[in-house]
Design a protein around this motif. Sequence first.
Motif, PDB file in Angstrom:
ATOM      1  N   UNK A 214       9.403   5.131  -4.421  1.00 43.80           N
ATOM      2  CA  UNK A 214       9.228   4.740  -3.020  1.00 43.80           C
ATOM      3  C   UNK A 214      10.573   4.396  -2.380  1.00 43.80           C
ATOM      4  N   UNK A 215      11.363   3.580  -3.066  1.00 40.63           N
ATOM      5  CA  UNK A 215      12.619   3.095  -2.497  1.00 40.63           C
ATOM      6  C   UNK A 215      13.595   4.227  -2.223  1.00 40.63           C
ATOM      7  N   UNK A 216      13.840   5.061  -3.243  1.00 37.89           N
ATOM      8  CA  UNK A 216      14.822   6.136  -3.078  1.00 37.89           C
ATOM      9  C   UNK A 216      14.206   7.328  -2.352  1.00 37.89           C
TER      10      UNK A 216
ATOM     11  N   UNK B 214       0.829  -1.207   0.000  1.00 39.19           N
ATOM     12  CA  UNK B 214       0.000   0.000   0.000  1.00 39.19           C
ATOM     13  C   UNK B 214       0.866   1.261   0.000  1.00 39.19           C
ATOM     14  N   UNK B 215       2.060   1.178   0.587  1.00 41.97           N
ATOM     15  CA  UNK B 215       3.011   2.286   0.459  1.00 41.97           C
ATOM     16  C   UNK B 215       3.343   2.523  -1.019  1.00 41.97           C
ATOM     17  N   UNK B 216       3.589   1.415  -1.731  1.00 38.52           N
ATOM     18  CA  UNK B 216       3.933   1.522  -3.154  1.00 38.52           C
ATOM     19  C   UNK B 216       2.769   2.134  -3.942  1.00 38.52           C
ATOM     20  N   UNK B 217       1.555   1.686  -3.656  1.00 36.78           N
ATOM     21  CA  UNK B 217       0.383   2.271  -4.316  1.00 36.78           C
ATOM     22  C   UNK B 217       0.229   3.743  -3.957  1.00 36.78           C
ATOM     23  N   UNK B 218       0.529   4.077  -2.701  1.00 35.07           N
ATOM     24  CA  UNK B 218       0.449   5.464  -2.251  1.00 35.07           C
ATOM     25  C   UNK B 218       1.354   6.368  -3.082  1.00 35.07           C
ATOM     26  N   UNK B 219       2.525   5.860  -3.458  1.00 37.67           N
ATOM     27  CA  UNK B 219       3.468   6.646  -4.255  1.00 37.67           C
ATOM     28  C   UNK B 219       3.083   6.628  -5.730  1.00 37.67           C
TER      29      UNK B 219
END
Length: 340
Positions: free
Chosen positions: A264-266, A237-242
């Motif tokens: 998200x990662x960087x 969901x963090x990834x979807x948020x970004x």
Amino acid sequence: MQRKRVSSVLKYFFFLAFGLVLLWLSFRKLDMQEVWGEIKKADYAWLFFSLLLVLISHVFRAARWNMLIGGLNYKTRLSTTFSSVMIGYLANTAVPRMGELVRCGVLSKKENIPFNALFGTVILERMIDLLTLALLILGVIVFQVRLLRDFLHEILGPFAKKIFVNILDITLFVSVLLFILVGAFLLLKKNKHWFEHHPFYLKMRRFFRGVYDGVKTVKTMKHKWLFLIYTFLIWFFYALMVYVPVMMFPETSRLNFVDGLTLLAIGSLGIVAPVPGGIGAYHFIVKSILVELYHISPDIAISFATITHAGQTLLNVVAGSLGYLYILLTKTKKPCNEKS
């Protein structure tokens, strides 16, 4: 105590000033009227949708924390845990790393759970999240190696050169540090009998034993696979948020989900930086990624960073305030672990 407080205040303002410098570097040479125009043209429906996804990820975070607390043989309500998590994010918006202490304090007082045990579970949480972030960064580098090679070389190259140039200084520093640690260990061992009966030592020993009990809940908790599923869902969901907010602008809508993972990662490095609310650091990193990797115009890149950062900050303030209100309104509610 007074000296430590002054040091903390100076450290806070130093990182705040550092963040403001990065914010200035992000906006310099840009036409503010054009940036404001892009901000006004954005499709904010995608931002609100992404904030809803953030809330869902926080619910899973609260559920995962409940599993660790259950491993300590304590009970807690999901609503109380979720409110404590959001209050923690509210605190982090003002003072970096304060949220971990605040959410433990709120839940400890609300549900009669030892603070040090809760703090141990949070340390375990952070270790797992850092490991997940490291794996995510590694995965992004592997799958986007061609795209990231020049970018990472430009960013990390100067630091690598400094490390190799100052390798003698680093070796000397590590040697001195090891000498001090060995000396302190031998001193403690020689005066072990005196230390073991000192009130401060006994107090700290009880505290760290509680922290250790919290950390080792990863061994005692039930349904470990469910814990891993919760961790996956949090970061999914963090990834979807970004990724979802890239639809706000036509120029960024061409980015795919893997590009969102890269952001998200960087971009997370800007959030975990010890800058209040990630201000400046987040803007600088996200703008650099969008401009250097994906050749998005600087006006669009900084508009995207500004809108997403403001949205996340607003969510933390509103949801954290509502969480605090919920804790106050349920103050008379019987704790799950009421003392007999």
